[in-house]
Each structure stands twice: as C-alpha cells, then as structure tokens.
Design a protein around this motif. Structure first.
Motif, mmCIF file in Angstrom:
data_model
loop_
_atom_site.group_PDB
_atom_site.id
_atom_site.type_symbol
_atom_site.label_atom_id
_atom_site.label_comp_id
_atom_site.label_asym_id
_atom_site.label_seq_id
_atom_site.Cartn_x
_atom_site.Cartn_y
_atom_site.Cartn_z
ATOM 1 N N VAL A 247 0.897 -1.348 0.013
ATOM 2 C CA VAL A 247 0.111 0.072 0.154
ATOM 3 C C VAL A 247 0.900 1.205 0.019
ATOM 4 N N ASN A 248 0.656 2.288 -0.712
ATOM 5 C CA ASN A 248 1.262 3.235 -1.039
ATOM 6 C C ASN A 248 0.676 4.507 -0.060
ATOM 7 N N PHE A 249 1.784 5.411 0.548
ATOM 8 C CA PHE A 249 1.319 6.333 1.266
ATOM 9 C C PHE A 249 1.201 7.709 0.280
ATOM 10 N N VAL A 250 0.165 8.353 0.082
ATOM 11 C CA VAL A 250 0.085 9.664 -0.810
ATOM 12 C C VAL A 250 0.118 10.945 0.167
ATOM 13 N N SER A 251 1.195 11.634 0.214
ATOM 14 C CA SER A 251 1.426 12.718 1.080
ATOM 15 C C SER A 251 0.553 13.822 0.604
ATOM 16 N N ILE A 252 -0.001 14.503 1.332
ATOM 17 C CA ILE A 252 -0.867 15.764 1.090
ATOM 18 C C ILE A 252 0.391 16.960 0.880
ATOM 19 N N VAL A 253 1.288 17.058 1.497
ATOM 20 C CA VAL A 253 2.475 17.876 1.476
ATOM 21 C C VAL A 253 3.006 17.694 0.120
ATOM 22 N N ASP A 254 3.488 16.399 -0.086
ATOM 23 C CA ASP A 254 3.923 16.275 -1.545
ATOM 24 C C ASP A 254 3.273 16.710 -2.691
ATOM 25 N N ALA A 255 1.810 16.428 -2.463
ATOM 26 C CA ALA A 255 0.964 16.905 -3.553
ATOM 27 C C ALA A 255 1.022 18.268 -3.841
ATOM 28 N N ALA A 256 0.767 18.959 -2.596
ATOM 29 C CA ALA A 256 0.876 20.273 -2.619
ATOM 30 C C ALA A 256 2.042 21.109 -2.853
ATOM 31 N N GLY A 257 3.088 20.485 -2.615
ATOM 32 C CA GLY A 257 4.702 20.832 -2.971
ATOM 33 C C GLY A 257 4.693 20.716 -4.572
ATOM 34 N N GLN A 258 4.360 19.793 -5.085
ATOM 35 C CA GLN A 258 4.559 19.534 -6.517
ATOM 36 C C GLN A 258 3.825 20.603 -7.221
ATOM 37 N N GLN A 259 2.435 20.973 -6.836
ATOM 38 C CA GLN A 259 1.872 22.098 -7.481
ATOM 39 C C GLN A 259 2.725 23.432 -7.085
ATOM 40 N N ALA A 260 3.051 23.585 -6.050
ATOM 41 C CA ALA A 260 3.794 24.802 -5.516
ATOM 42 C C ALA A 260 5.037 25.106 -6.271
ATOM 43 N N GLN A 261 5.735 24.011 -6.698
ATOM 44 C CA GLN A 261 7.044 24.139 -7.389
ATOM 45 C C GLN A 261 6.888 24.679 -8.732
ATOM 46 N N ARG A 262 5.689 24.732 -9.204
ATOM 47 C CA ARG A 262 5.595 25.298 -10.508
ATOM 48 C C ARG A 262 5.438 26.895 -10.613
ATOM 49 N N LEU A 263 5.485 27.537 -9.450
ATOM 50 C CA LEU A 263 5.388 28.793 -9.315
ATOM 51 C C LEU A 263 6.742 29.565 -8.887
ATOM 52 N N ALA A 264 6.943 30.807 -9.084
ATOM 53 C CA ALA A 264 8.163 31.432 -8.732
ATOM 54 C C ALA A 264 8.216 31.376 -7.242
ATOM 55 N N SER A 265 7.079 31.932 -6.427
ATOM 56 C CA SER A 265 7.341 32.093 -5.174
ATOM 57 C C SER A 265 5.844 31.962 -4.573
ATOM 58 N N VAL A 266 5.809 31.387 -3.358
ATOM 59 C CA VAL A 266 4.544 30.976 -2.787
ATOM 60 C C VAL A 266 4.570 31.185 -1.307
ATOM 61 N N LEU A 267 3.627 32.025 -0.847
ATOM 62 C CA LEU A 267 3.338 32.397 0.424
ATOM 63 C C LEU A 267 2.695 31.052 1.187
ATOM 64 N N LEU A 268 3.519 30.591 2.151
ATOM 65 C CA LEU A 268 2.848 29.441 2.916
ATOM 66 C C LEU A 268 1.960 29.863 4.103
ATOM 67 N N MET A 269 0.863 29.712 4.022
ATOM 68 C CA MET A 269 -0.382 29.742 5.224
ATOM 69 C C MET A 269 -0.773 28.605 5.914
ATOM 70 N N ALA A 270 -0.453 28.454 6.778
ATOM 71 C CA ALA A 270 -0.673 26.943 7.841
ATOM 72 C C ALA A 270 -0.490 27.362 9.083
#
Length: 163
Positions: free
Chosen positions: A33-56
C-alpha cells in the motif's frame, strides 16, 4: 482495516499529520500500500510557481518545517502568522470568519508579493472563496491560490486514472 479491504493508496487529510509519513510508509510497505502525502502533492503544485506564501499552522510552518524543502516557499513573519493562526482557530471553532478578518488576511498575503499562496492547512479551504474575492478586490486576482486538499485530490485522481 483498509488493507484488508483492498486499499492500494492511503492518505491523511492533514498537513501537520504528515510528520508521521515515513513511519506510515514503512508500516504500509509490506502490504503493498502506498502512502500519498498531502504535503508532497501540494509541494508539486507549488514548485510550478516562482514564489509561494505558506499559510498554515505554526507547527507546519515553523516547528516541523514540512515545506522547507521547497526553495520557493516564503514563510510569513511571526506577526502575520498570528493572523493566519487566528483564522484557522476561528474555523476550527465552527465560527464564521468575519469579512474584516478575511480582508486583513488577503491584504497581508498580497504584501508578500508572491505568485502563489499555499493553504497548507486544510481548514483554510473553508474561507478560500471569500479570500480569493478579497485578493481580486486588492487587484491581486492573478495570485494563484493552492489548496492542499485539492492538490491531494488531483494527485490521487490522476494516479487512479493512469491505472
């Protein structure tokens, strides 16, 4: 037991809980069984942008540093983090976040002059539509808002579609 039911992928819908990802992956591995990380998924999308403000939450942003591996992540100041935390706590208390609070949150986010904003707390999804409206009111409608739950859903759906 999800493994006995035939689960092939498991995820947690909480960024902060991802601190346990390695232990979860190790526990699931013998079962295929594979664990799919929400942080990895969001991080992949964030990498497409020049700069990203983290609100958490402060835990995700500062204590655990869950997004620290991304070079384009911008962390808020401690003072601005208080505003983000206050918004999250209001949502968690099942109270309505005031229009003034949403406006202040959007104004603060715009001041960082980033190309994206990552809602690294799933609870912020509750205010996303109103937040985006305020960004547009400030003339910052071009800032892309990334919501971590949506990023995870897209990754899981893409994975299922490939199978």
């Amino acid at each position: 037991d999800l493994v006995k039911m035939g689960a092939t992928d498991i995820s947690l819908l909480c960024n902060t809980a991802t601190q346990h990802a390695q232990a979860i992956r190790e526990a699931l591995k013998p079962h295929g069984v594979n664990f799919v990380s929400i942080v990895d998924a969001a991080g992949q999308q964030a990498q497409r942008l020049a700069s990203v403000l983290l609100m958490a939450t402060p835990s995700t942003t500062f204590e655990l540093g869950l997004y620290d591996s991304l070079p384009n992540i911008v962390k808020p100041s401690l003072n601005d983090q208080r505003l983000i935390t206050q918004t999250i706590h209001t949502v968690l208390q099942a109270k309505t976040v005031s229009s003034t609070s949403i406006r202040n949150l959007a104004e603060m986010a715009v001041s960082y002059n980033t190309t994206g904003i990552l809602f690294g707390c799933t609870d912020l999804a509750v205010v996303e539509d109103r937040f985006v409206e305020q960004l547009e009111a400030f003339g910052a409608g071009g800032i892309q808002v990334l919501e971590s739950t949506r990023a995870l859903r897209a990754q899981v759906i893409d994975k299922v579609a490939v199978k």
